[in-house]
Scaffold this motif. Sequence first.
Motif, PDB file in Angstrom:
ATOM      1  N   HIS A  95       0.839  -1.201   0.000  1.00 16.48           N
ATOM      2  CA  HIS A  95       0.000   0.000   0.000  1.00 16.48           C
ATOM      3  C   HIS A  95       0.879   1.257   0.000  1.00 16.48           C
ATOM      4  CE1 HIS A  95      -3.521  -2.469   0.749  1.00 16.48           C
ATOM      5  NE2 HIS A  95      -2.889  -3.041   1.762  1.00 16.48           N
ATOM      6  N   LEU A  96       0.672   2.094  -1.008  1.00 13.60           N
ATOM      7  CA  LEU A  96       1.367   3.386  -1.070  1.00 13.60           C
ATOM      8  C   LEU A  96       0.377   4.490  -0.740  1.00 13.60           C
ATOM      9  CD1 LEU A  96       3.934   4.739  -3.571  1.00 13.60           C
ATOM     10  CD2 LEU A  96       1.852   6.063  -3.198  1.00 13.60           C
ATOM     11  N   THR A  97       0.773   5.375   0.166  1.00 10.25           N
ATOM     12  CA  THR A  97      -0.024   6.561   0.486  1.00 10.25           C
ATOM     13  C   THR A  97       0.780   7.791   0.082  1.00 10.25           C
ATOM     14  OG1 THR A  97      -1.160   5.491   2.342  1.00 10.25           O
ATOM     15  CG2 THR A  97      -1.131   7.901   2.318  1.00 10.25           C
TER      16      THR A  97
ATOM     17  N   ILE B  41       9.503   6.289   4.085  1.00  9.58           N
ATOM     18  CA  ILE B  41       8.975   7.567   3.608  1.00  9.58           C
ATOM     19  C   ILE B  41       9.947   8.164   2.587  1.00  9.58           C
ATOM     20  CG2 ILE B  41       8.183   9.876   4.261  1.00  9.58           C
ATOM     21  CD1 ILE B  41       7.759   8.798   7.106  1.00  9.58           C
ATOM     22  N   PHE B  42       9.419   8.555   1.432  1.00 14.56           N
ATOM     23  CA  PHE B  42      10.226   9.144   0.363  1.00 14.56           C
ATOM     24  C   PHE B  42       9.743  10.578   0.130  1.00 14.56           C
ATOM     25  CE2 PHE B  42      10.328   4.612  -0.095  1.00 14.56           C
ATOM     26  CZ  PHE B  42      11.639   4.325  -0.440  1.00 14.56           C
ATOM     27  N   VAL B  43      10.656  11.533   0.314  1.00 14.31           N
ATOM     28  CA  VAL B  43      10.297  12.957   0.275  1.00 14.31           C
ATOM     29  C   VAL B  43      10.964  13.609  -0.937  1.00 14.31           C
ATOM     30  CG1 VAL B  43      10.288  15.138   1.547  1.00 14.31           C
ATOM     31  CG2 VAL B  43      10.178  12.950   2.794  1.00 14.31           C
ATOM     32  N   PHE B  44      10.161  14.198  -1.806  1.00 11.14           N
ATOM     33  CA  PHE B  44      10.692  14.911  -2.971  1.00 11.14           C
ATOM     34  C   PHE B  44      11.163  16.310  -2.577  1.00 11.14           C
ATOM     35  CE2 PHE B  44       7.938  11.850  -5.179  1.00 11.14           C
ATOM     36  CZ  PHE B  44       8.739  11.475  -6.244  1.00 11.14           C
ATOM     37  N   GLY B  45      12.230  16.746  -3.227  1.00 10.73           N
ATOM     38  CA  GLY B  45      12.617  18.140  -3.140  1.00 10.73           C
ATOM     39  C   GLY B  45      11.769  18.979  -4.083  1.00 10.73           C
ATOM     40  N   ILE B  46      12.136  20.242  -4.241  1.00 12.88           N
ATOM     41  CA  ILE B  46      11.423  21.122  -5.164  1.00 12.88           C
ATOM     42  C   ILE B  46      12.381  21.559  -6.269  1.00 12.88           C
ATOM     43  CG2 ILE B  46       9.823  21.902  -3.386  1.00 12.88           C
ATOM     44  CD1 ILE B  46      11.393  24.542  -3.280  1.00 12.88           C
ATOM     45  N   TYR B  47      11.869  22.246  -7.276  1.00 14.58           N
ATOM     46  CA  TYR B  47      12.672  22.676  -8.416  1.00 14.58           C
ATOM     47  C   TYR B  47      12.325  24.117  -8.740  1.00 14.58           C
ATOM     48  CZ  TYR B  47       8.251  21.643 -10.753  1.00 14.58           C
ATOM     49  OH  TYR B  47       6.927  21.620 -11.096  1.00 14.58           O
ATOM     50  N   ASN B  48      13.105  24.708  -9.640  1.00 12.55           N
ATOM     51  CA  ASN B  48      12.895  26.094 -10.056  1.00 12.55           C
ATOM     52  C   ASN B  48      12.079  26.105 -11.341  1.00 12.55           C
ATOM     53  OD1 ASN B  48      12.981  28.735 -10.875  1.00 12.55           O
ATOM     54  ND2 ASN B  48      15.201  28.930 -10.833  1.00 12.55           N
TER      55      ASN B  48
ATOM     56  N   ARG C 216      -1.475   4.817   8.559  1.00 13.71           N
ATOM     57  CA  ARG C 216      -1.238   3.679   9.465  1.00 13.71           C
ATOM     58  C   ARG C 216      -1.062   2.367   8.708  1.00 13.71           C
ATOM     59  NH1 ARG C 216      -5.542   6.286  12.552  1.00 13.71           N
ATOM     60  NH2 ARG C 216      -4.677   7.275  14.412  1.00 13.71           N
ATOM     61  N   ARG C 217      -1.789   2.193   7.611  1.00 14.29           N
ATOM     62  CA  ARG C 217      -1.736   0.919   6.884  1.00 14.29           C
ATOM     63  C   ARG C 217      -0.717   0.926   5.754  1.00 14.29           C
ATOM     64  NH1 ARG C 217      -5.366   0.852   2.124  1.00 14.29           N
ATOM     65  NH2 ARG C 217      -5.730  -1.381   2.504  1.00 14.29           N
ATOM     66  N   ALA C 218      -0.056   2.044   5.535  1.00 11.86           N
ATOM     67  CA  ALA C 218       0.848   2.183   4.394  1.00 11.86           C
ATOM     68  C   ALA C 218       2.136   1.387   4.590  1.00 11.86           C
ATOM     69  CB  ALA C 218       1.175   3.655   4.157  1.00 11.86           C
ATOM     70  N   ASP C 219       2.626   0.821   3.483  1.00 10.54           N
ATOM     71  CA  ASP C 219       3.951   0.210   3.430  1.00 10.54           C
ATOM     72  C   ASP C 219       4.972   1.198   2.885  1.00 10.54           C
ATOM     73  OD1 ASP C 219       3.161  -2.633   4.122  1.00 10.54           O
ATOM     74  OD2 ASP C 219       1.908  -2.296   2.358  1.00 10.54           O
TER      75      ASP C 219
ATOM     76  N   MET D  28       0.976  -3.282  -6.107  1.00  6.16           N
ATOM     77  CA  MET D  28       0.949  -2.018  -5.368  1.00  6.16           C
ATOM     78  C   MET D  28      -0.380  -1.305  -5.577  1.00  6.16           C
ATOM     79  SD  MET D  28       3.507   1.316  -5.557  1.00  6.16           S
ATOM     80  CE  MET D  28       4.649   0.690  -4.318  1.00  6.16           C
ATOM     81  N   THR D  29      -0.939  -0.802  -4.499  1.00  6.90           N
ATOM     82  CA  THR D  29      -2.091   0.095  -4.567  1.00  6.90           C
ATOM     83  C   THR D  29      -1.612   1.498  -4.206  1.00  6.90           C
ATOM     84  OG1 THR D  29      -2.731  -0.162  -2.242  1.00  6.90           O
ATOM     85  CG2 THR D  29      -3.579  -1.794  -3.817  1.00  6.90           C
ATOM     86  N   ALA D  30      -2.283   2.521  -4.713  1.00 10.37           N
ATOM     87  CA  ALA D  30      -1.869   3.897  -4.440  1.00 10.37           C
ATOM     88  C   ALA D  30      -3.073   4.740  -4.043  1.00 10.37           C
ATOM     89  CB  ALA D  30      -1.184   4.509  -5.663  1.00 10.37           C
TER      90      ALA D  30
END
Length: 303
Positions: A46-48, A175-182, A114-117, A84-86
Amino acid sequence: MKHRQKQTKKGWLIMVCIGLVILVTGGFWAFNQFNAHQPAKPKIVHLTAIGDSLTYGVGDHPGKGGYPNLIRQKVNHSTHHITMTAANFGISGETTNQINHRVVSSPKLRNNIRRADVITVTTGGNDMLHFLKANLAVQTRRDLSAKLQQYATAYQTRVSRLLTNIRRLNKRVHIFVFGIYNPVYVYFPQVSFINQAIQLNNRVTSRVVQAQSRTYFISINKKLSDGQYRTAKSREKLKQRASGIGDQTLGANQLEKLLTGQGNTSNRYLSTEDHFHPNRTGYQIMTNLLYRKMCQHLSWLKE
């Protein structure tokens, strides 16, 4: 006579027992052989996806859902043992504080956390956009730098609070966190202050991420900001074309004009409607970078 009958009965019982043993053994062997040739049931993952318009998918084809849908497809097509579910919890225009408010107050989002992988996060873009619109009119570089440092300190507090609140709901999740861009680099390459602000924002996010367990930073600044101008030579030509505009001439009105789709140049990875959000190609770039990072840290993708 009775002795022969007993021997016959005993022999018959032995034959029955041998037959049963053969039958049971053969059945067990056949069962194992059958199962050995049956594909194992896929592992459900499960992806959130939490965040702003980049999570929601603004700029992608209508209804396609941006990178959360693309990463779901990529994982499912790349592996036979994973399904995978999203669940997409992106809302366009939200700042870090607004995203955090949903994390602490939305029952549906909290249950999905809570249920996310796997959890993905996009945040910081609207924080930075608000800062730039409010401060591009500041006259001196010293004042701009001072305001940027104040912003960075406050932003660090906000993004740290967001990730901490997510982690409280799920101790085990990656947890995967994206940065930002210009988004305006291709249009205003001579305005170096925006690049500096974006880079500082990303350094703050990366620093907060590194302090968290099982949390990973994904840099998208270089790929999406430069667009098709990938070489130093092409970027230098881009700057030369903009050399008639001074370094400090980009104001809030010009920025607003650009972000409503009024630009002369184009970044091939951004939407031509607002020159801000990724288009389909841009979201595919985000997806590929996310997948690469996931393969580095998720053991079940390597099986």
